[in-house]
Design a protein around this motif. Structure first.
Motif, PDB file in Angstrom:
ATOM      1  N   GLU A 170       5.874  11.110  -2.347  1.00  0.00           N
ATOM      2  CA  GLU A 170       6.126  10.957  -0.911  1.00  0.00           C
ATOM      3  C   GLU A 170       5.008  11.548  -0.073  1.00  0.00           C
ATOM      4  OE1 GLU A 170       8.076   9.360   2.185  1.00  0.00           O
ATOM      5  OE2 GLU A 170       8.643   9.177   0.071  1.00  0.00           O
ATOM      6  N   ASN A 171       4.376  12.626  -0.537  1.00  0.00           N
ATOM      7  CA  ASN A 171       3.271  13.222   0.205  1.00  0.00           C
ATOM      8  C   ASN A 171       2.092  12.260   0.305  1.00  0.00           C
ATOM      9  OD1 ASN A 171       4.659  15.601   0.610  1.00  0.00           O
ATOM     10  ND2 ASN A 171       3.856  16.563  -1.244  1.00  0.00           N
ATOM     11  N   GLY A 172       1.871  11.456  -0.741  1.00  0.00           N
ATOM     12  CA  GLY A 172       0.781  10.482  -0.704  1.00  0.00           C
ATOM     13  C   GLY A 172       1.001   9.437   0.367  1.00  0.00           C
TER      14      GLY A 172
ATOM     15  N   ALA B 254     -10.885  10.481   9.562  1.00  0.00           N
ATOM     16  CA  ALA B 254      -9.827  10.248   8.567  1.00  0.00           C
ATOM     17  C   ALA B 254      -9.965  11.218   7.398  1.00  0.00           C
ATOM     18  CB  ALA B 254      -9.873   8.808   8.071  1.00  0.00           C
ATOM     19  N   LEU B 255     -11.197  11.459   6.938  1.00  0.00           N
ATOM     20  CA  LEU B 255     -11.413  12.403   5.844  1.00  0.00           C
ATOM     21  C   LEU B 255     -11.123  13.837   6.290  1.00  0.00           C
ATOM     22  CD1 LEU B 255     -14.665  10.940   4.236  1.00  0.00           C
ATOM     23  CD2 LEU B 255     -12.300  10.684   3.475  1.00  0.00           C
ATOM     24  N   MET B 256     -11.441  14.161   7.553  1.00  0.00           N
ATOM     25  CA  MET B 256     -11.103  15.479   8.071  1.00  0.00           C
ATOM     26  C   MET B 256      -9.578  15.673   8.126  1.00  0.00           C
ATOM     27  SD  MET B 256     -13.882  17.194   8.562  1.00  0.00           S
ATOM     28  CE  MET B 256     -14.487  16.351   7.094  1.00  0.00           C
ATOM     29  N   THR B 257      -8.853  14.577   8.381  1.00  0.00           N
ATOM     30  CA  THR B 257      -7.391  14.656   8.361  1.00  0.00           C
ATOM     31  C   THR B 257      -6.889  14.995   6.964  1.00  0.00           C
ATOM     32  OG1 THR B 257      -7.241  13.046  10.152  1.00  0.00           O
ATOM     33  CG2 THR B 257      -5.274  13.372   8.803  1.00  0.00           C
ATOM     34  N   VAL B 258      -7.480  14.358   5.952  1.00  0.00           N
ATOM     35  CA  VAL B 258      -7.113  14.688   4.569  1.00  0.00           C
ATOM     36  C   VAL B 258      -7.378  16.157   4.279  1.00  0.00           C
ATOM     37  CG1 VAL B 258      -7.604  14.194   2.150  1.00  0.00           C
ATOM     38  CG2 VAL B 258      -7.535  12.332   3.796  1.00  0.00           C
ATOM     39  N   LEU B 259      -8.532  16.643   4.703  1.00  0.00           N
ATOM     40  CA  LEU B 259      -8.871  18.046   4.488  1.00  0.00           C
ATOM     41  C   LEU B 259      -7.874  18.965   5.177  1.00  0.00           C
ATOM     42  CD1 LEU B 259     -10.972  20.082   3.363  1.00  0.00           C
ATOM     43  CD2 LEU B 259     -12.191  19.859   5.526  1.00  0.00           C
ATOM     44  N   MET B 260      -7.476  18.608   6.397  1.00  0.00           N
ATOM     45  CA  MET B 260      -6.527  19.442   7.139  1.00  0.00           C
ATOM     46  C   MET B 260      -5.159  19.440   6.462  1.00  0.00           C
ATOM     47  SD  MET B 260      -6.609  21.381   9.790  1.00  0.00           S
ATOM     48  CE  MET B 260      -5.458  22.265  10.846  1.00  0.00           C
TER      49      MET B 260
ATOM     50  N   LEU C  63       0.828  -1.207   0.000  1.00  0.00           N
ATOM     51  CA  LEU C  63       0.000   0.000   0.000  1.00  0.00           C
ATOM     52  C   LEU C  63       0.867   1.263   0.000  1.00  0.00           C
ATOM     53  CD1 LEU C  63      -2.820  -1.010   2.515  1.00  0.00           C
ATOM     54  CD2 LEU C  63      -3.021  -0.736   0.042  1.00  0.00           C
ATOM     55  N   LEU C  64       1.916   1.281   0.821  1.00  0.00           N
ATOM     56  CA  LEU C  64       2.801   2.449   0.853  1.00  0.00           C
ATOM     57  C   LEU C  64       3.527   2.635  -0.481  1.00  0.00           C
ATOM     58  CD1 LEU C  64       4.336   2.172   4.441  1.00  0.00           C
ATOM     59  CD2 LEU C  64       2.670   3.841   3.609  1.00  0.00           C
ATOM     60  N   LYS C  65       3.950   1.534  -1.072  1.00  0.00           N
ATOM     61  CA  LYS C  65       4.630   1.629  -2.365  1.00  0.00           C
ATOM     62  C   LYS C  65       3.685   2.143  -3.439  1.00  0.00           C
ATOM     63  CE  LYS C  65       7.386  -1.119  -5.622  1.00  0.00           C
ATOM     64  NZ  LYS C  65       7.945  -2.466  -5.912  1.00  0.00           N
ATOM     65  N   GLY C  66       2.450   1.642  -3.428  1.00  0.00           N
ATOM     66  CA  GLY C  66       1.475   2.120  -4.404  1.00  0.00           C
ATOM     67  C   GLY C  66       1.154   3.594  -4.221  1.00  0.00           C
ATOM     68  N   ALA C  67       1.034   4.033  -2.950  1.00  0.00           N
ATOM     69  CA  ALA C  67       0.757   5.449  -2.699  1.00  0.00           C
ATOM     70  C   ALA C  67       1.925   6.325  -3.151  1.00  0.00           C
ATOM     71  CB  ALA C  67       0.475   5.663  -1.210  1.00  0.00           C
TER      72      ALA C  67
ATOM     73  N   ASP D 244      -0.315   7.469   5.978  1.00  0.00           N
ATOM     74  CA  ASP D 244       0.061   7.237   7.375  1.00  0.00           C
ATOM     75  C   ASP D 244      -0.803   8.061   8.324  1.00  0.00           C
ATOM     76  OD1 ASP D 244       2.010   5.353   6.954  1.00  0.00           O
ATOM     77  OD2 ASP D 244       3.627   6.817   6.753  1.00  0.00           O
ATOM     78  N   ARG D 245      -1.060   9.309   7.961  1.00  0.00           N
ATOM     79  CA  ARG D 245      -1.865  10.156   8.843  1.00  0.00           C
ATOM     80  C   ARG D 245      -3.318   9.717   8.874  1.00  0.00           C
ATOM     81  NH1 ARG D 245      -0.608  16.464   8.717  1.00  0.00           N
ATOM     82  NH2 ARG D 245      -2.062  16.219  10.453  1.00  0.00           N
ATOM     83  N   MET D 246      -3.834   9.209   7.759  1.00  0.00           N
ATOM     84  CA  MET D 246      -5.193   8.684   7.769  1.00  0.00           C
ATOM     85  C   MET D 246      -5.295   7.447   8.660  1.00  0.00           C
ATOM     86  SD  MET D 246      -6.340   9.103   3.773  1.00  0.00           S
ATOM     87  CE  MET D 246      -7.943   8.339   4.079  1.00  0.00           C
ATOM     88  N   ALA D 247      -4.270   6.582   8.597  1.00  0.00           N
ATOM     89  CA  ALA D 247      -4.260   5.414   9.477  1.00  0.00           C
ATOM     90  C   ALA D 247      -4.185   5.844  10.938  1.00  0.00           C
ATOM     91  CB  ALA D 247      -3.089   4.508   9.121  1.00  0.00           C
TER      92      ALA D 247
END
Length: 359
Positions: free
Chosen positions: A210-212, A345-351, A200-204, A217-220
């Motif tokens: 690297e930001n992906g 988790a979605l709020m983390t993406v928004l932040m 999953l990390l490699k695909g992201a 990680d932050r969503m997890a």
């Protein structure tokens, strides 16, 4: 008559042809992914719950796999963890059903007595500081008389009850199906172990850089923080209020404490349980205990909901309290119980997107 030569088509390896191929490939892949999601749409809740539980237990899985005696035994580890999750869900439900079956006979006898004789008015009603006359008149007109011929009792034998029973049975069967597929999916995720997280990390990284990977990680971390905030705080509220039920003399205090813990995992739902218990105490004449239980319950809920839970979730996700609250409530309204964990988790993406934008 002069004829124009035909327009030259792009060379097979020209930049324009490669760009067209990349766009076509992206559209094809997106279409195939959407088609696959549509095919498995009925199983997405099971997959979502399995992912939430796996993310919450991932650090524990790593610690277990690093143990010398268990290294390389991924199948056994996955089976034991999945069985433990199943027991944590099945045992409380079995306990509640068993307790309810013990009370079913007494409840049935009470129901028959109500049909024949009505419901006797509690003596506490006469001692109310205000409104005693109005409550007494309403009780005598609606509840004190035999209820066999009342509209409410007739409705209990109507088509509405049959419809409710069918819907409840269908929802129960669907819930069992989702739970079973969730356990199977969870076992597969645990068995994959670090290989899955690495993929999953490699695909992201390949897709978003690297930001992906950092965002993943932050969503997890947001999901783990939300699980800790909801489950741990809910168990704490249930334990404290279960002790209060025991002290106040409420019957089946342990079972009510378990119900309160489950309700407390949902924002602002615990008061429904302890207020109902307080009403029972009030009906039995224990006014002081009823008032004390309500006051203690709201103090516990206020501290847990406004201080403890936002700190646990906010510290793990670095989200402001308002975004944590909106994420939990909005996620629950949109996606149901699963949205309690998806929302933050979605709020983390928004932040993260907002932070990157204003830099």
């Amino acid at each position: 008559m002069v004829t124009r030569p035909p327009a030259a088509s792009p060379e097979p390896d020209s930049p324009s042809r490669q760009k067209m191929q990349r766009v076509a490939s992206a559209v094809l892949y997106a279409g195939l992914v959407l088609l696959a999601l549509w095919i498995i749409r009925d199983f997405l809740p099971a997959v979502g719950w399995a992912c939430v539980i796996a993310i919450a237990l991932w650090p524990l899985l790593h610690k277990i796999e690093d143990h010398t005696w268990l290294r390389g035994r991924t199948t056994w580890i996955a089976a034991i963890l999945t069985l433990a999750i199943a027991l944590l869900v099945v045992l409380p439900v079995a306990l509640g059903i068993g307790q309810a079956s013990h009370e079913a006979h007494d409840l049935l006898e009470w129901f028959k007595g109500v049909q024949e004789n009505g419901i006797a008015m509690p003596g506490i009603v006469q001692r109310l500081p205000f409104g005693a006359q109005q409550v007494t008149a309403w009780w005598q007109a609606n509840l004190a008389q035999p209820l066999r011929e009342s509209p409410a009792m007739k409705g209990l034998h109507g088509e509405a009850v049959m419809t409710f029973g069918r819907h409840f049975g269908a929802r129960a069967v669907r819930g069992l199906m989702v739970f079973g597929f969730m356990l199977v999916t969870l076992f597969v995720i645990f068995q994959a172990g670090p290989r899955l997280s690495g993929a999953l990390l490699k695909g992201a990284q390949r897709a978003f850089g690297e930001n992906g990977a950092q965002l993943l990680d932050r969503m997890a971390a947001a999901v783990r923080g939300t699980v800790a905030g909801l489950v741990v705080v809910g168990i704490g509220e249930g334990a404290l209020l279960g002790l209060a039920y025991e002290v106040a003399g409420v019957p089946h205090a342990a079972l009510l404490g378990l119900v309160t813990a489950v309700a407390a995992m949902l924002p602002f739902c615990a008061p429904l349980v302890f207020c109902g218990s307080a009403f029972w105490l009030f009906a039995q004449g224990a006014v002081a205990w009823a008032i004390g239980l309500v006051v203690f319950g709201f103090i516990v809920v206020f501290i847990a909901e406004h201080f403890v839970r936002p700190v646990i979730i906010g510290n793990s996700t670095r989200l402001p309290f308002l975004l944590v609250l909106f994420g939990i409530l909005g996620g629950a309204e949109t996606f149901g119980l699963l949205g309690l964990f998806i929302g933050p988790a979605l709020m983390t993406v928004l932040m993260v997107l907002w932070t990157d934008w204003v830099r």
